[in-house]
Structures are given as C-alpha cells and as structure tokens.
Design a protein around this motif. Structure first.
Motif, PDB file in Angstrom:
ATOM      1  N   VAL A 123       0.842  -1.203   0.000  1.00  0.00           N
ATOM      2  CA  VAL A 123       0.000   0.000   0.000  1.00  0.00           C
ATOM      3  C   VAL A 123       0.874   1.249   0.000  1.00  0.00           C
ATOM      4  N   ALA A 124       1.918   1.244   0.822  1.00  0.00           N
ATOM      5  CA  ALA A 124       2.796   2.412   0.926  1.00  0.00           C
ATOM      6  C   ALA A 124       3.462   2.727  -0.408  1.00  0.00           C
TER       7      ALA A 124
ATOM      8  N   PHE B 242       7.634  -2.454  -8.127  1.00  0.00           N
ATOM      9  CA  PHE B 242       6.868  -3.670  -7.885  1.00  0.00           C
ATOM     10  C   PHE B 242       7.802  -4.882  -7.847  1.00  0.00           C
ATOM     11  N   GLY B 243       8.675  -4.976  -8.827  1.00  0.00           N
ATOM     12  CA  GLY B 243       9.536  -6.142  -8.961  1.00  0.00           C
ATOM     13  C   GLY B 243      10.512  -6.305  -7.819  1.00  0.00           C
TER      14      GLY B 243
ATOM     15  N   ALA C 115       8.711 -11.537  -1.192  1.00  0.00           N
ATOM     16  CA  ALA C 115       7.924 -12.747  -1.441  1.00  0.00           C
ATOM     17  C   ALA C 115       8.783 -14.002  -1.475  1.00  0.00           C
ATOM     18  N   SER C 116      10.068 -13.860  -1.195  1.00  0.00           N
ATOM     19  CA  SER C 116      10.940 -15.024  -1.132  1.00  0.00           C
ATOM     20  C   SER C 116      10.738 -15.751   0.195  1.00  0.00           C
TER      21      SER C 116
ATOM     22  N   ARG D 238       0.469 -12.659  -3.970  1.00  0.00           N
ATOM     23  CA  ARG D 238      -0.907 -12.183  -4.094  1.00  0.00           C
ATOM     24  C   ARG D 238      -1.176 -11.033  -3.128  1.00  0.00           C
ATOM     25  N   CYS D 239      -0.650 -11.167  -1.924  1.00  0.00           N
ATOM     26  CA  CYS D 239      -0.841 -10.138  -0.913  1.00  0.00           C
ATOM     27  C   CYS D 239      -0.275  -8.800  -1.375  1.00  0.00           C
ATOM     28  N   PHE D 240       0.930  -8.826  -1.944  1.00  0.00           N
ATOM     29  CA  PHE D 240       1.534  -7.577  -2.390  1.00  0.00           C
ATOM     30  C   PHE D 240       0.791  -7.010  -3.598  1.00  0.00           C
ATOM     31  N   VAL D 241       0.439  -7.867  -4.536  1.00  0.00           N
ATOM     32  CA  VAL D 241      -0.313  -7.412  -5.707  1.00  0.00           C
ATOM     33  C   VAL D 241      -1.583  -6.690  -5.271  1.00  0.00           C
TER      34      VAL D 241
END
Length: 358
Positions: A123-124, A239-240, A247-248, A268-271
């Motif tokens: 979100v940030a 994003f990447g 996400a690792s 998914r959570c970050f997306v």
C-alpha cells in the motif's frame, strides 16, 4: 554533533543524539531537544552518491509535492532547513548532512511479522506511485547512473567475466551459464520504455519493508522513507524489487536452495495492496509487473555474481562465497518465477479489480 545541529532550524536545544536504524549506507541518528521534539539527522554517503546536491533537489521536490497532497503530516518526510534556508549542510570535512522531522507514533519493521505487514508495504509503495503520478519524472536527477539498466549490468558482468581477476569463474560455472542464458531478456522493459509503451514514472528503487513507516497503533502504511534512490524509472521496477525481496521464502544469502522459492500467497498479498493504492495503470504497465519481478531478481543476481568475480568490492561479505550464495538465491527465484509464470499472471488478473485487505 552539536556543531552540526547548530546549522539547522530545530525547535529547542538538542539534549540527546543516538544511533538509529540498521542502514548500511548513510549514518543515521535520532536527535531529541529540551522541548520534546525529535529529529532524524543523517550524514549522506559520498561513497554511494556522487551528486548529493542533485539527490537533495530530488528529495526536496518530491517531499514538498507530496506534502501538499496529504492530510496527515506523517504521510511524507519533511526536511528541516538550515538557518540559511538550505536543505542540507556541508561541514568543514566536505561531509553532507540533512535533518528530517521524526515520524511520530510510527514503527519500522526489518521483516514482516505477518502477511498484513507485507500488504501494508505494498500500500505504501502504491501510494507513493499514486501521489507522484503527475510529477514530471524526467526533471529528477539520476542519483545512481544506470541503476536499473539491466543490459548495462550485463555489460559490466561480461567485462568482469573476461577479466576474471581472481580465477573465481571456475567456481561459478552454473551461475555464469544461467546468467548468460537469460541475457536476451535483460532489455525487455527498457525496450518497451523506448518504444513509448511504458510511461516514465517517479520510482523509489529500494522498495523493502524497512523503508516503510507504519502507524504504531493501527500498523497501517504512513509513508516511505530512504528517498536517496528516487529517480525516473518504471512502475515495474518498484513492484519487482518488492517481490524479489519480500515474497521469497528464504534469506537473500540462504545456502540451502531447496528452501528458496516465490511464495505465491505473499505475491498475491503484495499485488492486492499495490494495485489498491497505486491508481490506474495502463494495460502495458499492468502486464509489465510480473516481468519486473523477474528482471529485478535477475539483475540483482547478476550484480552479486559480478561482485563475486571481482573480489567482493561492492557488497559487504562475511564469508568467501557470500556473494556467490546471494547470486544463487536470486537465480533460484528467477527459475521458480518461470516455473510459476502462469499462476503469477493469473493472480495479477484475479486481483486487478479487488480493493480488499490481505
């Protein structure tokens, strides 16, 4: 420190100065005054940044821009001017210093304690993209030249491989082969930018959880910090790099590669968090996000491998093959990303219309 602080327009007299944070580039201190005000004092690394005036112009421009668009003053960093009205002070040794207002009632996590923390970091960084959507990105200085120019990282890697000054290439044959087999993809995002398919954006370029301030009570995102690498770039970069790091399933220097993979639940959570906050993206930008995750991971692996070949000149190490281990984890993540490519793209399609918490 008292002499340095005397050059800044602080409220109250400094009574205490202590080290703050776990950063490895700048030296950071928390300063308290006799009327209870707190500030963050930093000495900016001349080794890491060669155009500090340009860097500070960037920070001043974007923080003033964001400050005019948020209601909570904690929604962005605020520079404290010097008594001469400048954004930084240069001491007699040529060292550069700056002061920020302390972000009160906030916390900064070194790692996620629960998926919601990773969501809030998304979100940030999404908010950061949204807040600066109309900022003229091209007017910013490039604080680190070719920072996310992946083809140029490969150029440097090939040069190091040709020199092989310590003969280390023989210990990294598989990693070298992996890197070279992926070189043809290195310029994918830059080619899209040059073709006008992707817009130039203001990007943070160091999107780790510990560069996000959370509200101490609600643990919701307040603002992003460590703005030294803010410069023109692509949404896919921020994003990447977040996916690469957050996400690792294992540490960046994990030696047991069986423990290293991309956690699709965290992905998914970050997306979900990022898309809920970043504002509307073009179809091409949306499609570029998974490639951003892959290329930022590949680029980081190439950088680790290059430094290993050259004798560990850039990244600090605690063992002889530390940088090679780091390269291996990044390349393992790239391979896992490729294996999960269909699911990664499907998650992006599924989450695009959603606006709910993780």
């Amino acid at each position: 420190m008292e002499q340095i602080l005397s050059h800044f327009s602080l409220l109250g007299a400094p009574t205490r100065c202590r080290g703050l944070g776990e950063g490895h580039v700048n030296r950071t201190f928390c300063v308290e005054t006799d009327i209870g005000r707190r500030y963050v004092l930093q000495r900016i690394s001349r080794e890491a940044f060669h155009d500090i005036p340009g860097l500070m112009e960037n920070i001043s421009a974007i923080t003033h821009y964001i400050a005019a668009r948020v209601q909570d003053p904690r929604g962005c960093l605020h520079l404290v001017p010097t008594v001469e009205g400048r954004d930084y002070h240069v001491d007699q040794m040529g060292e550069y210093w700056r002061v920020y207002h302390y972000v009160e009632d906030s916390i900064c996590l070194q790692k996620a304690e629960r998926p919601e923390d990773f969501y809030q970091s998304a979100v940030a960084f999404g908010q950061f993209q949204s807040q600066l959507r109309d900022f003229p990105a091209a007017t910013l200085h490039e604080t680190i030249h070719n920072f996310h120019n992946t083809p140029d990282r490969y150029r440097i890697f090939r040069k190091a491989l040709a020199r092989n000054p310590l003969g280390r290439a023989r210990n990294a044959a598989q990693e070298i082969e992996f890197a070279l087999s992926h070189e043809k993809e290195a310029g994918t995002l830059l080619q899209q930018l040059e073709a006008g398919e992707l817009p130039l954006r203001v990007t943070h370029n160091d999107t780790k959880l510990n560069n996000v301030m959370l509200d101490a009570r609600t643990r919701e995102a307040l603002c992003v910090i460590d703005l030294d690498t803010v410069m023109p770039g692509l949404t896919a970069y921020d994003f990447g790099d977040s996916i690469r790091f957050g996400a690792s399933t294992a540490a960046e220097d994990e030696t047991d590669l069986s423990r290293v993979e991309v956690d699709l639940n965290l992905y998914r959570c970050f997306v979900r968090g990022f898309l809920s906050a970043c504002g509307e993206l073009s179809a091409a930008e949306m499609a570029s996000l998974p490639m951003g995750a892959k290329l930022m991971t590949l680029e980081c692996g190439v950088r680790f491998l290059t430094d290993y070949l050259l004798g560990d000149r850039y990244f600090s190490v605690s063992r002889p093959e530390h940088n090679l281990d780091r390269a291996r984890t990044q390349f393992r993540l790239v391979a896992d990303t490729e294996q999960k490519w269909g699911r990664i793209q499907r998650i992006l399609r599924e989450e695009a219309p959603l606006q709910k918490p993780c």
